[in-house]
Design a protein around this motif. Sequence first.
Motif, mmCIF file in Angstrom:
data_model
loop_
_atom_site.group_PDB
_atom_site.id
_atom_site.type_symbol
_atom_site.label_atom_id
_atom_site.label_comp_id
_atom_site.label_asym_id
_atom_site.label_seq_id
_atom_site.Cartn_x
_atom_site.Cartn_y
_atom_site.Cartn_z
ATOM 1 N N SER A 1 -7.908 -8.845 13.696
ATOM 2 C CA SER A 1 -7.879 -9.288 12.411
ATOM 3 C C SER A 1 -7.208 -8.767 11.407
ATOM 4 C CB SER A 1 -9.255 -9.744 12.151
ATOM 5 O OG SER A 1 -9.944 -8.511 12.005
ATOM 6 N N VAL A 2 -6.732 -9.270 10.291
ATOM 7 C CA VAL A 2 -6.197 -8.364 9.305
ATOM 8 C C VAL A 2 -7.063 -8.590 7.945
ATOM 9 C CG1 VAL A 2 -3.926 -8.567 9.861
ATOM 10 C CG2 VAL A 2 -4.854 -10.532 8.619
ATOM 11 N N PRO A 3 -6.884 -7.847 7.057
ATOM 12 C CA PRO A 3 -5.957 -6.764 6.939
ATOM 13 C C PRO A 3 -6.379 -5.404 7.769
ATOM 14 C CG PRO A 3 -7.604 -6.780 5.049
ATOM 15 C CD PRO A 3 -8.030 -7.738 5.821
ATOM 16 N N VAL A 4 -5.404 -4.824 7.921
ATOM 17 C CA VAL A 4 -5.336 -3.746 8.796
ATOM 18 C C VAL A 4 -4.421 -2.450 7.864
ATOM 19 C CG1 VAL A 4 -4.542 -2.156 10.932
ATOM 20 C CG2 VAL A 4 -5.548 -4.678 11.033
ATOM 21 N N LEU A 5 -5.215 -1.565 7.516
ATOM 22 C CA LEU A 5 -4.565 -0.389 6.943
ATOM 23 C C LEU A 5 -4.338 0.780 7.603
ATOM 24 C CD1 LEU A 5 -3.600 0.462 3.937
ATOM 25 C CD2 LEU A 5 -5.836 1.450 3.518
ATOM 26 N N GLU A 6 -3.130 1.329 7.829
ATOM 27 C CA GLU A 6 -2.849 2.376 8.793
ATOM 28 C C GLU A 6 -2.354 3.609 8.000
ATOM 29 O OE1 GLU A 6 -1.280 0.640 13.086
ATOM 30 O OE2 GLU A 6 0.319 1.291 11.590
ATOM 31 N N ASN A 7 -2.641 4.874 8.396
ATOM 32 C CA ASN A 7 -2.275 5.997 8.039
ATOM 33 C C ASN A 7 -1.560 6.566 8.931
ATOM 34 O OD1 ASN A 7 -1.343 8.086 6.238
ATOM 35 N ND2 ASN A 7 -3.534 9.029 6.402
ATOM 36 N N ASN A 8 -0.208 6.941 8.869
ATOM 37 C CA ASN A 8 0.839 7.480 9.861
ATOM 38 C C ASN A 8 0.571 6.773 11.207
ATOM 39 O OD1 ASN A 8 1.954 9.395 8.113
ATOM 40 N ND2 ASN A 8 0.220 10.650 8.112
ATOM 41 N N PHE A 9 0.484 5.531 11.298
ATOM 42 C CA PHE A 9 0.586 4.639 12.365
ATOM 43 C C PHE A 9 -0.827 4.726 12.988
ATOM 44 C CE2 PHE A 9 5.040 6.216 11.839
ATOM 45 C CZ PHE A 9 5.487 5.123 11.505
ATOM 46 N N GLU A 10 -1.766 5.240 12.618
ATOM 47 C CA GLU A 10 -3.036 5.295 12.927
ATOM 48 C C GLU A 10 -4.041 4.243 12.263
ATOM 49 O OE1 GLU A 10 -4.456 6.490 15.886
ATOM 50 O OE2 GLU A 10 -2.402 7.040 16.436
ATOM 51 N N PRO A 11 -4.786 3.216 12.873
ATOM 52 C CA PRO A 11 -5.649 2.444 11.864
ATOM 53 C C PRO A 11 -6.524 2.936 11.375
ATOM 54 C CG PRO A 11 -5.075 1.306 13.932
ATOM 55 C CD PRO A 11 -4.556 2.901 14.055
ATOM 56 N N ILE A 12 -6.960 3.125 9.835
ATOM 57 C CA ILE A 12 -8.090 3.728 9.150
ATOM 58 C C ILE A 12 -8.871 2.648 8.727
ATOM 59 C CG2 ILE A 12 -6.829 5.815 8.874
ATOM 60 C CD1 ILE A 12 -6.376 5.000 6.050
ATOM 61 N N ILE A 13 -8.510 1.453 8.365
ATOM 62 C CA ILE A 13 -9.489 0.288 7.775
ATOM 63 C C ILE A 13 -9.194 -1.051 8.479
ATOM 64 C CG2 ILE A 13 -10.347 -0.677 5.663
ATOM 65 C CD1 ILE A 13 -9.712 1.874 4.133
ATOM 66 N N ASN A 14 -10.012 -1.624 8.812
ATOM 67 C CA ASN A 14 -9.734 -2.993 9.284
ATOM 68 C C ASN A 14 -10.667 -3.996 8.658
ATOM 69 O OD1 ASN A 14 -10.389 -5.019 12.274
ATOM 70 N ND2 ASN A 14 -8.782 -5.108 11.029
ATOM 71 N N GLY A 15 -10.061 -5.023 7.975
ATOM 72 C CA GLY A 15 -10.804 -5.873 6.993
ATOM 73 C C GLY A 15 -11.050 -5.342 5.704
ATOM 74 N N PHE A 16 -11.418 -6.054 4.948
ATOM 75 C CA PHE A 16 -11.775 -5.652 3.483
ATOM 76 C C PHE A 16 -13.077 -4.841 3.005
ATOM 77 C CE2 PHE A 16 -13.396 -6.716 -1.055
ATOM 78 C CZ PHE A 16 -12.311 -5.582 -1.776
ATOM 79 N N ARG A 17 -12.911 -3.452 3.339
ATOM 80 C CA ARG A 17 -13.595 -2.464 2.886
ATOM 81 C C ARG A 17 -13.884 -1.748 1.910
ATOM 82 N NH1 ARG A 17 -16.325 -0.844 7.844
ATOM 83 N NH2 ARG A 17 -17.695 0.228 6.410
ATOM 84 N N PRO A 18 -14.337 -2.204 0.616
ATOM 85 C CA PRO A 18 -14.401 -1.301 -0.602
ATOM 86 C C PRO A 18 -14.837 0.035 -0.380
ATOM 87 C CG PRO A 18 -15.196 -3.484 -0.997
ATOM 88 C CD PRO A 18 -14.978 -3.616 0.511
ATOM 89 N N ASP A 19 -15.972 -0.054 0.481
ATOM 90 C CA ASP A 19 -16.319 1.583 0.751
ATOM 91 C C ASP A 19 -15.426 2.479 1.166
ATOM 92 O OD1 ASP A 19 -16.784 -0.174 3.052
ATOM 93 O OD2 ASP A 19 -18.446 1.162 3.980
#
Length: 76
Positions: free
Chosen positions: A50-68
């Motif tokens: 599922s999206v959104p997916v946020l990656e840092n240097n090609f490593e997923p760090i956040i999946n979904g909307f996670r304000p925390d």
Amino acid sequence: MNLDLYTKNNCIQCTMTKKFLNENNIPFKEHNLSDQPELITYLKDKGLQSVPVLENNFEPIINGFRPDLLRKLLTL
């Protein structure tokens, strides 16, 4: 940080994630799966479905909307 955000059209969580990043001046590069469907395989190969997916240097760090978790980016 080298952030990549994977999104799709008509995704409320994607819109909210982009809004947070923009409002907090956190630079990112957006990749829209609606425009680039070949990226679906890329995310599935990483075990993401599922999206959104946020990656840092090609490593997923956040999946979904996670304000925390997004707020933690402000301290980096």
